[in-house]
Design a protein around this motif. Structure first.
Motif, short mmCIF file in Angstrom:
data_model
loop_
_atom_site.label_atom_id
_atom_site.label_comp_id
_atom_site.label_asym_id
_atom_site.label_seq_id
_atom_site.Cartn_x
_atom_site.Cartn_y
_atom_site.Cartn_z
N GLU A 96 -84.79 -69.72 -60.56
CA GLU A 96 -84.03 -68.49 -60.50
C GLU A 96 -84.54 -67.64 -59.35
O GLU A 96 -85.74 -67.54 -59.11
N SER A 150 -83.42 -61.68 -60.19
CA SER A 150 -82.17 -61.99 -60.86
C SER A 150 -82.13 -61.29 -62.21
O SER A 150 -83.15 -60.88 -62.76
N LYS A 151 -80.92 -61.17 -62.77
CA LYS A 151 -80.76 -60.54 -64.07
C LYS A 151 -81.52 -61.32 -65.14
O LYS A 151 -82.14 -60.72 -66.03
N LEU A 152 -81.48 -62.64 -65.06
CA LEU A 152 -82.21 -63.44 -66.04
C LEU A 152 -83.71 -63.19 -65.94
O LEU A 152 -84.39 -63.10 -66.97
N VAL A 194 -82.65 -58.98 -74.68
CA VAL A 194 -81.30 -58.86 -74.13
C VAL A 194 -80.52 -57.88 -74.99
O VAL A 194 -80.61 -57.90 -76.22
N ASP A 234 -76.05 -55.98 -71.70
CA ASP A 234 -76.25 -57.11 -70.80
C ASP A 234 -75.18 -58.17 -71.03
O ASP A 234 -74.81 -58.90 -70.11
N ASN A 238 -73.17 -60.21 -62.65
CA ASN A 238 -74.23 -61.02 -63.24
C ASN A 238 -73.78 -62.46 -63.48
O ASN A 238 -74.05 -63.04 -64.54
N ASP A 283 -74.97 -65.02 -62.13
CA ASP A 283 -76.13 -65.90 -62.23
C ASP A 283 -76.58 -66.03 -63.68
O ASP A 283 -76.91 -67.13 -64.14
N LEU A 284 -76.54 -64.93 -64.42
CA LEU A 284 -76.88 -64.95 -65.83
C LEU A 284 -75.84 -65.74 -66.61
O LEU A 284 -76.18 -66.55 -67.47
N TYR A 336 -76.47 -69.14 -68.74
CA TYR A 336 -76.03 -69.17 -70.14
C TYR A 336 -75.16 -70.40 -70.39
O TYR A 336 -75.33 -71.11 -71.37
#
Length: 297
Positions: free
Chosen positions: A32, A36-38, A47, A106, A247, A249-250, A254
């Motif tokens: 990542e 990043s958001k994660l 979360v 989120d 987001n 990337d998140l 997921y």
């Protein structure tokens, strides 16, 4: 001497800029990108989940804990992503996407149906479940309502629907006029409208209103067996978690873990645990969010 000092200063400046550039492009061990958001969620260990009280998808239990099929799936996915805790926040269904866009959540997970309009305002994950529609009327079904077209054909019939729910557009697509439709904040409020005589019917996703009806145990209401599913775009519906458009990337991370949990049978187990069936509510492999958002399904 001055030239030597100038060269030294320039060299240090270039080194500092290169170091900054290296930090910005650095990646963590899990692949990542830094910042990043994660990564943020992993560092916080929590979360923030937005949900509406819509059993059995996502709802607040008697113990105050967040429960439901969508919640259990999200919890399983985020655990795989290294985020163990969920901070749940209750909201009216119609405020979930606005709250997501405003950064209050989120992710939102409420079995929310994916559709092209919503795809413009949220980044949906891949479908986690599918479902149809249901209808509840006053005891004895005095107006003999068994479909949305039955409501459309009777201009005196009124229907209470949760604000922001897809059923508002489904009804209109089947010819129900706007002045026949009233909105309420949640499913219990729509049931109350029918029970009190302020509306002749209420509709929603089949599992939602059937479980709400059974929980209420009212002798003034009736669940319509043999309800005729509307022949409209969006039925059956496919529910998924949704993320802020920034987001992705998140969302992608997921989706990767969600696919693994579908493959190993975890998602099917969680659906059945919450009253769904693998046969009727599991999503076919060829159904994707991209196809739904594009209007291909």
């Amino acid at each position: 001497m001055k030239k030597l000092l100038l060269m030294l200063v320039l060299g240090l400046t270039m080194f500092a800029l290169a170091a900054c550039g290296s930090d910005d492009s650095a990646s963590g061990e899990d692949g990542e990108s830094s910042g990043s958001k994660l990564d943020e969620l992993k560092e916080a260990g929590t979360v923030t989940i937005g949900f509406a009280n819509e059993k059995p998808y996502a709802y607040e239990g008697e113990d105050g804990e967040l429960k439901g099929a969508a919640v259990d799936i999200a919890a399983a996915v985020f655990k795989e992503l290294g985020v163990e805790n969920m901070d749940s926040k209750l909201a009216d269904f119609g405020q979930l996407i606005p709250g997501l866009k405003a950064g209050q959540f989120d992710v939102i997970t409420a079995g929310m149906a994916i559709n092209p309009d919503r795809c413009e305002n949220a980044a949906f994950g891949e479908p986690e479940m599918k479902y149809g529609e249901g209808l509840i009327v006053q005891k004895g079904n005095p107006l003999n309502l068994k479909s949305y077209t039955d409501i459309a054909d009777n201009p005196d019939a009124t229907v209470s629907v949760m604000a922001g729910a897809t059923e508002n557009e489904f009804l209109k697509s089947e010819g129900v006029s706007e002045d026949q439709i009233t909105n309420a904040d949640d499913i219990p409020a729509t049931l109350s409208a029918v029970e009190s005589g302020r509306a002749d019917a209420t509709t929603g996703t089949e599992m939602t209103i059937k479980m709400a009806y059974e929980s209420l145990n009212s002798d003034k209401l009736e669940f319509v067996e043999g309800f005729e599913q509307p022949d409209v775009e969006g039925v059956p519906s496919y529910g998924a978690a949704a993320f802020h458009l920034d987001n992705t990337d998140l969302r992608d991370a997921y989706n990767e873990k969600l696919a693994e949990l579908k493959e190993d049978g975890t998602v099917a187990e969680l659906l059945e645990k919450n009253g769904f069936s693998e046969q009727n509510n599991m999503v076919e492999a060829d159904i994707t969010t991209e196809k739904i958002c594009n209007g291909d399904i």
